[in-house]
Design an enzyme around this catalytic site. Structure first.
Site, short mmCIF file in Angstrom:
data_model
loop_
_atom_site.label_atom_id
_atom_site.label_comp_id
_atom_site.label_asym_id
_atom_site.label_seq_id
_atom_site.Cartn_x
_atom_site.Cartn_y
_atom_site.Cartn_z
N ILE A 182 0.82 -1.22 0.00
CA ILE A 182 0.00 0.00 0.00
C ILE A 182 0.85 1.27 0.00
O ILE A 182 0.34 2.37 -0.13
CB ILE A 182 -0.97 0.03 1.20
N GLY A 183 2.13 1.13 0.18
CA GLY A 183 2.95 2.33 0.18
C GLY A 183 4.41 1.97 0.33
O GLY A 183 4.75 0.79 0.45
N SER A 184 5.23 3.01 0.30
CA SER A 184 6.64 2.70 0.54
C SER A 184 7.17 3.66 1.57
O SER A 184 6.86 4.86 1.58
CB SER A 184 7.41 2.78 -0.77
N GLU B 218 10.62 4.61 4.35
CA GLU B 218 12.04 4.90 4.25
C GLU B 218 12.88 3.63 4.13
O GLU B 218 13.88 3.59 3.43
CB GLU B 218 12.43 5.67 5.52
N PHE B 219 12.41 2.58 4.78
CA PHE B 219 13.24 1.36 4.83
C PHE B 219 12.73 0.25 3.93
O PHE B 219 13.35 -0.79 3.80
CB PHE B 219 13.30 0.83 6.27
N GLY B 220 11.54 0.40 3.38
CA GLY B 220 11.01 -0.68 2.54
C GLY B 220 9.53 -0.48 2.31
O GLY B 220 8.97 0.59 2.61
N GLU B 221 8.90 -1.55 1.79
CA GLU B 221 7.48 -1.42 1.45
C GLU B 221 6.60 -1.45 2.68
O GLU B 221 6.96 -2.04 3.71
CB GLU B 221 7.09 -2.60 0.55
N VAL B 222 5.43 -0.83 2.54
CA VAL B 222 4.41 -0.93 3.58
C VAL B 222 3.26 -1.72 2.97
O VAL B 222 2.81 -1.42 1.86
CB VAL B 222 3.93 0.46 4.04
N ASP C 275 8.33 15.80 14.02
CA ASP C 275 8.04 15.71 12.59
C ASP C 275 6.53 15.65 12.41
O ASP C 275 6.02 14.88 11.60
CB ASP C 275 8.71 14.46 12.01
P1 AMP Z 1 5.78 5.55 6.60
O1 AMP Z 1 6.93 4.73 6.33
O2 AMP Z 1 5.26 5.45 8.01
O3 AMP Z 1 5.90 6.99 6.16
O4 AMP Z 1 4.54 4.92 5.73
C1 AMP Z 1 4.48 5.07 4.31
C2 AMP Z 1 3.04 5.03 3.87
O5 AMP Z 1 2.46 3.77 4.20
C3 AMP Z 1 2.18 6.07 4.57
O6 AMP Z 1 2.20 7.33 3.93
C4 AMP Z 1 0.81 5.43 4.48
O7 AMP Z 1 0.21 5.75 3.22
C5 AMP Z 1 1.11 3.97 4.57
N1 AMP Z 1 0.97 3.48 5.94
C6 AMP Z 1 1.93 3.47 6.89
N2 AMP Z 1 1.43 2.96 8.02
C7 AMP Z 1 0.14 2.69 7.78
C8 AMP Z 1 -0.93 2.18 8.56
N3 AMP Z 1 -0.76 1.84 9.84
N4 AMP Z 1 -2.14 2.02 7.99
C9 AMP Z 1 -2.32 2.37 6.72
N5 AMP Z 1 -1.37 2.85 5.94
C10 AMP Z 1 -0.14 3.03 6.45
#
Ligand code: AMP
Length: 815
Positions: free
Chosen positions: A641-643, A645-649, A760
């Site tokens: 669903i996203g990426s 700093e360290f890898g995929e989310v 932040d």
């Molecule tokens: P981050 O590494 O925390 O910046 O997460 C990167 C992206 O993953 C975020 O901008 C969200 O779109 C998604 N994401 C991170 N954590 C969650 C979560 N707990 N639930 C849903 N999406 C998330």
């Protein structure tokens, strides 16, 4: 006296009669011989009267063997009365005697020279005596001393011989008499004018031989004195047999008939338990090792049933092997059985204070069909300190606690926020015979994880003459995704039973159709998939009088004690609390101030502080302390669903055994990372794991024991706030925006209380769930809050206090 015919008659004695006699012997094997002249070669020496009557002569048979016979053929003179008497014959226990006579008779018609007194018959007599007293005169030679048996006629008489000198006209007649009572007897043959030859005389009696029948042995038994008599003979059971009285009559008996045949059996014997038949009911043999026979009867020995053995021959039952048993209700020939294994797949569902436990049958039922379940309920202290205690009597089990036949039980009347341990024991009818403890499955259920907790307060957002708009925070412990809220209200002057309800998907609702100037009672509760939480305490709000302008919340405080404050109120509350403590104010406290006090002390006013994981010598120790290790097999990754700093989310699901599955976000550490990167990646979890607040992202745990390393957090359906607001621009009401801001403020306030500076804070680091609840996230760049103001901060970022101020201002501006 010898005529041609006589010579011929004598010559015929060499025919096949001997064969016939032998054959007869073979067949009549049950005859006991008292006298037999067959094959006699020397003088027999019977007495004849008168002396010129019967004559003993030697002749040769066809095999040129010499035999002795008695002949008479005085036909020239009438009035013949020739007697031939045997020796004294001992009875030897016989009751009835049979006489078999082999004889030949000349045909009177063939002898033209003979007078009309010619006979073709003779008469058989007997005389009983205890001693041999016979002489030439005694017994006298007439019927009287002698008892007539029969006049015997020849069936076949002969008239001539063939060219070889043989005739085939031998007669064999059998006569019997009895009952005999004296020690012995004589036989006499009376001739009245026949031309005949007595070739052989056999005297015998019948007896039934000793036999074994129906596992009983019967002794040799002599036939009775009458032709039709049956002599009863008692039997004795053979070794290892016993009488099996089926008819009710006692005794095993056979009956010997007049011809020496056994008949009419009464009663019988059967092989004892542990023995089986060999031969045709002749003997009983011990069951071989490994087999058994439980009862007396004709059944064969059977192999030992499952899990039993018979170490000795002749076993009546097989003993159970170690760890196998027979219950009191099992037959001794039943297989031996064991205790069941533990129930499988024990799981639970919670509804309110009720837990429904379900499980599957044990894999191993111990070889039995009966299996029951007992439920053991224990209350355990929240942390691992202290031991569990049995649940109190007020806990109820439906349908029952012990002896359950079904694989489910409902446990009710449980206390809220208590950790329970349930053991489901599997037992069967041999459990109590076993020294082994019953096998059981165990599950921990925390009632605090059940429904959402109480919503602490409600705020009046606005009111008019016929409507009131209220908002409320998310419960402290939502215990899952909140699906909606239910608001209950009624006119304070009316009965509580006349209340109304209203459902809202957000934490705000406008109640319409109210009457002007009236006080209403409100309660709210949240609902998750588990069910509704408890209603909040009663709060009182009043509608405006008719004609008044509608008003917003900041204009006036709620009328009565139950009024709620906005996010702004946090600071005020803290101030009040501190003042209250300092000055120990004696003013009368209302329930509302009570609640404030509790709220403040629960928050601890900084009692618990955040610990910087970088202060740990071993960063892994910080991880172990603050983050729970999750078994990777409990996690299902579904989509990226996203990426970060360290890898995929990723989006995924987490299911702990025995618990419900829920959705999670999974942050992964991409491969090829350095130790430094791993430490930094996991430090976010070490920080997040220290926080517990509805507006701070919740850490589920970490996966460090397999690759990739992961951080598991609650899943926020609407993603980051910045993109969410852009997507939905213009779609939110002011009130919804205020609700979101308030949430962020509460989260930041909490972090501030924990002595944590986020540094932040930005919309991209706020995540939003499906209930529009905003939560602070992204703790990767955390720093310990130090007094030193020179500590660097992010340009453009706000610290917690500043944010609180900002929100307060914003709220005021908006409103
Ligand atoms: P981050 O590494 O925390 O910046 O997460 C990167 C992206 O993953 C975020 O901008 C969200 O779109 C998604 N994401 C991170 N954590 C969650 C979560 N707990 N639930 C849903 N999406 C998330």
């Amino acid at each position: 006296m010898d005529s041609n015919a006589d010579i011929s008659a004598r010559r015929v004695l060499g025919m096949d009669w001997l064969w016939m006699v032998c054959l007869f012997h073979l067949v009549a094997s049950l005859e006991e011989i008292l006298l037999d002249t067959t094959g006699e070669t020397s003088e027999i020496g019977w007495t004849s009267h008168p002396p010129d009557g019967w004559e003993e002569v030697s002749v040769r048979d066809d095999k040129e063997r010499q035999i002795r016979t008695f002949q008479v053929c005085n036909m020239d003179e009438p009035g013949q009365n020739n007697w031939l008497r045997t020796h004294f014959i001992e009875r030897r226990g016989a009751h009835r005697v049979h006489v078999r006579i082999h004889f030949s008779v000349r045909d009177c018609a063939s002898m033209r020279t003979v007078a009309s007194t010619c006979k073709e018959t003779f008469t058989l007599y007997y005389h009983q005596s205890d001693v041999d007293i016979a002489s030439q005169e005694l017994p006298e030679w007439h019927e009287g001393p002698w008892t007539k048996v029969d006049t015997i006629a020849a069936d076949e008489s002969f008239s001539q011989v063939d060219r070889t000198g043989k005739v085939v006209r031998m007669n064999v007649k059998v006569r019997s008499f009895g009952p005999l009572t004296k020690h012995g007897f004589y036989l006499a043959f009376q001739d009245s004018g026949a031309c005949m030859s007595l070739v052989a005389v056999q005297v015998f009696f019948y007896k039934c031989p000793a036999v074994v029948r129906g596992f009983a042995s019967f002794p040799e038994t002599f036939a009775g004195g009458e032709r039709t008599s049956l002599v009863e003979s008692p039997g004795t059971c053979v070794a290892n047999a016993e009488e099996a009285s089926t008819t009710g009559s006692s005794g095993v008996r056979l009956h010997c008939n007049g011809e020496g045949e056994w008949m009419v059996a009464t009663g019988r014997c059967s092989c004892k338990a542990g023995y089986q038949s060999v031969g045709s009911e002749q003997a009983c043999q011990a069951c071989p090792i490994g087999s058994f026979k439980a009862s007396v009867g004709d059944d064969p020995c059977l192999p030992c049933p499952a899990h039993s053995h018979a170490p000795l021959p002749g076993s009546t039952e097989c003993v159970c092997q170690n760890h196998y048993y027979r219950s009191a209700s099992d037959n001794s020939d039943a297989p031996c059985t064991g205790i069941p294994s533990a129930p499988r797949d024990l799981s639970y569902e919670i509804v309110g204070s009720t837990v429904l436990l379900t499980w599957r049958l044990p894999k191993d039922l111990g070889g039995r069909k009966d299996v029951f379940f007992n439920v053991i309920c224990k209350e355990c202290p929240a942390r691992s300190a202290g031991t569990c205690v049995r649940c109190g009597d007020n806990v109820q089990f439906e349908p029952r606690q012990v002896g359950l036949t079904e694989s489910r039980v409902q446990v009710s009347n449980l206390l809220a926020r208590v950790q329970y341990t349930f053991e489901i024991q599997a037992v069967n009818l041999v459990t109590e015979l076993s020294s082994e403890a019953p096998q059981y499955a165990t599950i921990n259920v925390s009632t605090s994880q059940s429904v959402p907790s109480t919503i602490p307060m409600m705020h009046q957002v606005s009111r008019a003459a016929s409507s009131i708009t209220l908002s409320w925070p998310q419960p402290d412990q939502p215990n899952g995704v909140i699906l909606d809220y239910q608001l209950r209200y009624f006119d304070k002057a009316e009965d509580e039973d006349n209340s109304f309800t209203l459902t809202s998907e957000t934490n705000m609702a406008t109640v319409l159709n109210l009457s002007p100037g009236r006080i209403y009672v409100f309660q709210v509760r949240a609902r998750t998939a588990v069910g509704y939480g408890p209603y909040s305490g009663k709060m009182y709000f009043q509608t405006l009088m008719g004609g008044e302008h509608s008003e917003m919340a900041q204009d006036r405080l709620p009328l009565i004690v139950g009024s709620a404050l906005g996010g702004l109120a946090f600071l005020v509350i803290a101030a009040i609390a501190i003042l209250a403590i300092i000055f120990k104010s004696k003013r009368r406290e209302t329930p509302y101030t009570d609640r404030l006090q509790q709220y403040i002390s629960a928050r601890g006013l900084g009692v618990k502080y955040y610990i910087d994981p970088s202060t740990y010598e071993d960063p892994n120790e910080a991880i172990r302390e603050f983050a729970k290790e999750i078994d990777v097999s409990f996690i299902k990754i579904e989509e990226v669903i996203g990426s970060g700093e360290f890898g995929e989310v990723c989006f995924g699901r987490l299911k702990h055994p025995g618990k419900r599955e829920y959705t999670v976000a999974i942050k992964t550490l991409k491969s090829g990372y350095t130790d430094e990167q791993r430490r930094e990646f996991l430090s976010e979890a070490s920080i997040m794991g220290q926080f517990e607040h509805p507006n701070v992202i919740h850490l589920e745990g970490v996966v460090t024991k397999s690759r990739p390393v992961m951080i598991i957090t609650e899943f926020m359906e609407n993603g980051s706030l910045d993109s969410f607001l852009r997507q939905k621009e213009g779609q939110f009401s002011v009130l919804q925006l205020v609700g979101m801001l308030r949430g962020i403020a509460a989260g930041m306030r909490y972090l501030s209380d924990m002595n944590y500076v986020h540094r932040d804070l930005a919309a991209r680091n706020i995540l939003v769930n499906s209930n529009l609840v905003c939560k602070v996230s992204d703790f990767g760049l955390s720093r310990f809050l130090e007094d030193d103001a020179s500590n660097p901060t992010y340009t453009g970022a706000l610290d917690t206090w500043q944010f609180s101020q900002l929100v307060t201002g914003t709220v005021i501006d908006i409103l």
